[in-house]
Design a protein around this motif. Structure first.
Motif, PDB file in Angstrom:
ATOM      1  N   UNK A 628       0.811  -1.219   0.000  1.00 46.95           N
ATOM      2  CA  UNK A 628       0.000   0.000   0.000  1.00 46.95           C
ATOM      3  C   UNK A 628       0.840   1.263   0.000  1.00 46.95           C
ATOM      4  N   UNK A 629       0.358   2.290  -0.693  1.00 45.43           N
ATOM      5  CA  UNK A 629       1.039   3.587  -0.734  1.00 45.43           C
ATOM      6  C   UNK A 629       0.077   4.728  -0.405  1.00 45.43           C
ATOM      7  N   UNK A 630      -1.024   4.407   0.230  1.00 42.46           N
ATOM      8  CA  UNK A 630      -1.999   5.432   0.558  1.00 42.46           C
ATOM      9  C   UNK A 630      -2.193   5.451   2.079  1.00 42.46           C
ATOM     10  N   UNK A 631      -2.521   6.627   2.647  1.00 45.98           N
ATOM     11  CA  UNK A 631      -2.699   7.929   2.008  1.00 45.98           C
ATOM     12  C   UNK A 631      -1.382   8.474   1.449  1.00 45.98           C
ATOM     13  N   UNK A 632      -1.498   9.342   0.455  1.00 45.94           N
ATOM     14  CA  UNK A 632      -0.302   9.862  -0.198  1.00 45.94           C
ATOM     15  C   UNK A 632       0.602  10.651   0.732  1.00 45.94           C
ATOM     16  N   UNK A 633       0.002  11.480   1.633  1.00 45.12           N
ATOM     17  CA  UNK A 633       0.818  12.276   2.548  1.00 45.12           C
ATOM     18  C   UNK A 633       1.634  11.365   3.463  1.00 45.12           C
ATOM     19  N   UNK A 634       1.032  10.230   3.855  1.00 44.75           N
ATOM     20  CA  UNK A 634       1.721   9.324   4.775  1.00 44.75           C
ATOM     21  C   UNK A 634       2.906   8.651   4.088  1.00 44.75           C
ATOM     22  N   UNK A 685     -10.234   0.091   2.827  1.00 46.65           N
ATOM     23  CA  UNK A 685      -9.317  -0.456   1.832  1.00 46.65           C
ATOM     24  C   UNK A 685      -7.891  -0.468   2.368  1.00 46.65           C
ATOM     25  N   UNK A 686      -7.492   0.630   2.993  1.00 43.19           N
ATOM     26  CA  UNK A 686      -6.132   0.727   3.527  1.00 43.19           C
ATOM     27  C   UNK A 686      -5.940  -0.256   4.674  1.00 43.19           C
ATOM     28  N   UNK A 687      -6.942  -0.382   5.545  1.00 46.73           N
ATOM     29  CA  UNK A 687      -6.844  -1.347   6.650  1.00 46.73           C
ATOM     30  C   UNK A 687      -6.657  -2.761   6.132  1.00 46.73           C
ATOM     31  N   UNK A 688      -7.406  -3.113   5.097  1.00 41.78           N
ATOM     32  CA  UNK A 688      -7.342  -4.477   4.567  1.00 41.78           C
ATOM     33  C   UNK A 688      -6.046  -4.756   3.817  1.00 41.78           C
ATOM     34  N   UNK A 689      -5.260  -3.715   3.538  1.00 43.03           N
ATOM     35  CA  UNK A 689      -3.946  -3.909   2.916  1.00 43.03           C
ATOM     36  C   UNK A 689      -2.841  -4.051   3.962  1.00 43.03           C
ATOM     37  N   UNK A 690      -3.209  -4.192   5.231  1.00 41.05           N
ATOM     38  CA  UNK A 690      -2.222  -4.308   6.300  1.00 41.05           C
ATOM     39  C   UNK A 690      -1.333  -5.528   6.113  1.00 41.05           C
ATOM     40  N   UNK A 691      -0.066  -5.375   6.466  1.00 38.19           N
ATOM     41  CA  UNK A 691       0.855  -6.509   6.516  1.00 38.19           C
ATOM     42  C   UNK A 691       0.461  -7.385   7.702  1.00 38.19           C
ATOM     43  N   UNK A 692       0.302  -8.676   7.450  1.00 37.73           N
ATOM     44  CA  UNK A 692      -0.044  -9.636   8.502  1.00 37.73           C
ATOM     45  C   UNK A 692       1.189 -10.497   8.778  1.00 37.73           C
ATOM     46  N   UNK A 693       1.625 -10.503  10.033  1.00 36.34           N
ATOM     47  CA  UNK A 693       2.827 -11.215  10.429  1.00 36.34           C
ATOM     48  C   UNK A 693       2.504 -12.292  11.461  1.00 36.34           C
ATOM     49  N   UNK A 694       3.257 -13.372  11.400  1.00 34.89           N
ATOM     50  CA  UNK A 694       3.177 -14.416  12.409  1.00 34.89           C
ATOM     51  C   UNK A 694       4.597 -14.667  12.910  1.00 34.89           C
ATOM     52  N   UNK A 695       4.796 -14.431  14.203  1.00 38.72           N
ATOM     53  CA  UNK A 695       6.132 -14.547  14.792  1.00 38.72           C
ATOM     54  C   UNK A 695       6.198 -15.779  15.689  1.00 38.72           C
ATOM     55  N   UNK A 696       7.324 -16.444  15.647  1.00 38.30           N
ATOM     56  CA  UNK A 696       7.585 -17.557  16.553  1.00 38.30           C
ATOM     57  C   UNK A 696       8.609 -17.064  17.570  1.00 38.30           C
TER      58      UNK A 696
END
Length: 804
Positions: A628-634, A685-696
């Motif tokens: 994701x690259x939105x919002x543009x200002x961010x 839309x931006x929330x659903x583009x979140x990186x999902x991580x699983x850490x051990x």
């Protein structure tokens, strides 16, 4: 005047009762109503009359006893001052308070009436900084503009109705459209009234949505002052980012370019007064001007006149804040004494300043800045000379004695007010201010020179600012390290009781230092406390807990998570919270100074706001983002910050696996990214583009899903992704936009919700918490438990809360 000169001068207390009568009477009138000021004025007049004219029974004409002492020639003028103060308090001050309380706009404000006002701006607009959330950046979006009403029209049943008001209002308006206004400008504004919050002369608050209408021209001197302030900002632009924001603050109280992180650090270090122009800056400016005039061999009267003009210009330059006016009036009294050949005395000047300012603007009586300024000056006049003299008698060099006594005296007299106001006391304040003192004067002088040169010789202004750069850098460095010292800020009860408790504590400390036996007793108590506390806090500190694997930092309404590696001081960070400071402080508490990877799950403000403060002072390997690259200002902000800090910026993709000693992280999502995200700032839309991580980790598996909502959670479930984890960072601060099937697939034993206390979004949702609890998860929240850690235990992961 040095502390030794003040010691040599006998202090004159005669005007102090008059100043206290006016100040306390105005304070009572503002807090309780106009009748309290009237009653205070009458009582003051009666008391002064009693002491002036009553002849004690059985005494000679001159009288005897305590009444006679007050009727003596030395105190007689002081009693007439008290009588005059009572007359002013019961007369003009009471009338002003009565008019403010009965202004017609107050009644309209209680009903939330819409109005059109023609006002004259009474002060420089003050930005209101707030943490970012979602697609809103962390910045000032509003300004507070004090103004005096010239004309008022309210919405009525038959159209517009003229309101006869000449009261004071505060306009709460959009930052971009109103921040450039100057004092003295006339503008028309339309907005909705609301009751005022403070106990001052303000009759209403006005919430303005649009731009100022028909703005008039500001007075020439205000335009000239703004030109000088702009020139100083431009001259400082070649310094480091923090120094460039700090130098205008030191010289003119202009902190518009100062980062919230540095402001927070100065406050924690007890150094924020350096950015609030008061007596010290006036003393520096007046001292330099008088020195130049003495070199030119000008007489005392002409020197006093020219120095007075310089100080008047300095008031316009920095703005007429209460602490500024207090210093200006004191300086004017001192210059008048010099011109008349009279002996200068700081205490009468302080008393006159209090009287003049309270009469000029009764709201000064409730100003914290004015109160702190007066108390600090009183401590300098009454306490610092005695303490410096005592140190000199014990063999301390005079310069060091002054340098130690002044900040200690200022701390002692202001600590009760600060404790009651802020609910905290900076225990590093004295040391920090001692170390700061040597560079404040040269930085101020060089900054003033840069401002003056900027109007006709910008290159020379830049050189002057460059010379002030090392001093400003030293102050930033000092505040940063002082604020991060263990126990730098001591929590304290706030409000009146907190202030009273701090006053008692300070009184006990001062008494103990003045009596040998009490000093010995205090030393024994402190040794016992240190023996009981230090081993526990240093050898076995309560935080961070031993063997922590995962910490959800308390950053308010946002996310910041830390994953420990097997190497001490090294951890992976996911998100940085909504504003500079909290995530950085959390990492400092954890002892993390090396971050091999900092992941931004998505580019909403409540996840990236603290990025720069986390990068500052740490070794960071890279910053990673999703597609994701939105919002543009961010996105632009992230790119600028990483470039400025020299940290690589890279993109994560599903299927990647990253390993460090004791920690393994797998990227699970986003599975799909909507093409709308390229040009759409829809929050979902931006929330659903979140990186999902699983850490051990050593404590088990930890799932970090960012802010994914229904669609992204459904895609993970449809792809049969292995989501099972012992610990779940609940998505989107526990909002209701989560699937029960998602929680069932994770099946966490511990569910951590990163959420801000009292947030306006209703997070976390009761249905979400109930679902997690019903599935057998232990729910932990940062708003109630503070920083929340997961540690390895023989029976599985265990939760440790820092705040409860």
């Amino acid at each position: 005047m040095t502390t030794r000169e003040i010691t040599a001068a006998r202090q004159d207390f005669r005007l102090v009762p008059a100043a206290l009568s006016l100040w306390l009477g105005a304070l009572a009138g503002l807090l309780f109503g106009w009748w309290a000021a009237l009653a205070g004025g009458i009582v003051t007049m009666l008391a002064a009359s009693f002491l002036l004219w009553r002849r004690p029974a059985g005494s000679s004409a001159g009288g005897s006893g305590w009444v006679a002492r007050f009727r003596g020639s030395r105190w007689r003028s002081g009693l007439f001052g008290v009588l005059l103060a009572g007359l002013v308090l019961a007369g003009p001050l009471t009338i002003r308070l009565f008019r403010a309380e009965h202004d017609p706009l107050r009644e309209l404000a209680a009903r939330g009436t819409s109005v059109t006002l023609r006002v004259v701006v009474a002060g420089r607009p003050k930005p209101v900084h707030s943490a970012g959330y979602a697609d809103q950046p962390s910045s000032a979006r509003l300004v507070v503009v004090p103004a005096d009403v010239l004309q008022a029209e309210a919405a009525g049943g038959d159209g517009r109705v003229t309101v006869g008001s000449g009261g004071r209002v505060v306009l709460i308006a959009p930052f971009q459209q109103w921040s450039d206004l100057l004092p003295g400008q006339e503008v028309t504004s339309e907005g909705k009234l609301a009751p005022p919050r403070g106990a001052d002369l303000t009759v209403a608050a006005v919430y303005v949505r649009g731009p100022p209408v028909n703005p008039g021209s500001a007075p020439w001197w205000q335009r000239a002052a703004e030109s000088l302030r702009g020139g100083l900002r431009q001259a400082s632009s070649g310094l480091s980012a923090d120094a460039a924001g700090l130098l205008p603050g030191l010289v003119a109280g202009d902190i518009s370019g100062l980062s919230p992180q540095v402001q927070r650090e100065f406050t924690a270090a007890g150094m924020s007064h350096l950015m609030a122009v008061s007596g010290s800056q006036f003393a520096i400016v007046a001292g330099v001007v008088l020195l130049l005039l003495r070199i030119l061999r000008l007489g005392p009267r002409l020197s006093a006149l020219l120095t007075g003009l310089a100080l008047t210009g300095f008031v316009v330059f920095v703005g007429a804040e209460p602490s500024v006016l207090r210093a200006a009036v004191m300086g004017g009294v001192g210059l008048l004494a010099m011109a008349l050949g009279r002996r200068r005395s700081a205490l009468p000047a302080l008393a006159i300043a209090v009287c003049v300012l309270v009469v000029f603007d009764p709201a000064t009586a409730v100003s914290f800045g004015f109160t702190l300024s007066v108390l600090a000056t009183g401590g300098l006049v009454l306490l610092a000379p005695r303490w410096a003299g005592a140190l000199i008698r014990r063999g301390v060099p005079a310069g060091f004695a002054d340098g130690l006594a002044i900040p200690v005296a200022a701390f002692v007299v202001t600590a009760p007010v600060i404790a009651g106001m802020a609910g905290a006391i900076s225990v590093v304040s004295i040391v920090a201010n001692i170390l700061a003192a040597p560079v404040v004067a040269p930085a101020t002088v060089l900054g003033v020179v840069a401002a003056m040169l900027s109007t006709f010789w910008p290159a020379a202004a830049g050189w002057s600012a460059w010379l002030a750069g090392p001093e400003a850098d030293w102050l930033v460095l000092l505040a940063r390290h002082a604020s991060r010292a263990p126990g730098a800020v001591l929590s304290w009860p706030s409000g009146w009781w907190g202030g009273f408790l701090a006053l008692v504590a300070v009184g006990v400390l001062v008494l103990a230092l003045h009596h040998r036996r009490l000093r010995v007793g205090l030393a024994v108590v402190l040794v016992c406390v240190l023996l009981a506390v230090v081993p526990v806090q240093v050898i076995a500190p309560a935080w961070p807990p031993a063997h922590w694997s995962f910490v959800a930092c308390d950053v308010g309404q946002g996310d910041a998570a830390v994953l420990a590696t097997a190497d001490s001081g090294r951890a992976v960070v996911v998100d940085t919270g909504p504003e500079p400071g909290p995530a950085d402080e959390c990492l400092t508490r954890l002892g993390v100074d090396r971050v091999p990877l900092l992941v931004l799950s998505h580019l909403h403000a409540d996840h990236i706001g603290g990025l720069d403060s986390v990068l500052a002072g740490r070794s960071v390997g890279a910053v990673a983002v999703g597609p994701g690259r939105m919002p543009g200002w961010a996105w632009r902000q992230v790119a600028e910050v990483t470039t400025h800090r020299g940290v690589p910026l890279l993109e994560l993709a599903p299927g990647q696996r990253l390993d460090w000693p004791g920690l393994s992280v797998q990227v699970l999502g986003p599975r799909e990214v909507s093409t709308r995200q390229l040009d759409d700032t829809d929050g979902t839309v931006i929330n659903n583009a979140s990186v999902v991580l699983k850490a051990v980790t050593a404590a088990g598996r930890v799932l970090l899903p960012g802010d994914v909502e229904f669609d992204a959670q459904g895609e993970l479930l449809a792809a049969d992704t292995d989501l099972h984890a012992e610990v779940l960072k609940v998505p989107h601060h526990g909002s209701r936009y989560s699937l029960p099937g998602f929680f069932a697939a994770v099946a966490p034993r511990i569910a951590v919700i990163s959420v801000g206390a009292g947030n306006r979004y209703g997070h976390p949702s009761k249905s979400t918490v109930d679902t997690l609890t019903a599935d057998g998860a232990l729910v932990a929240r940062t708003d109630s438990g503070g920083d929340t850690a997961v540690v390895a235990d023989a029976q599985g992961p265990e939760v440790v809360r820092r705040g409860g």
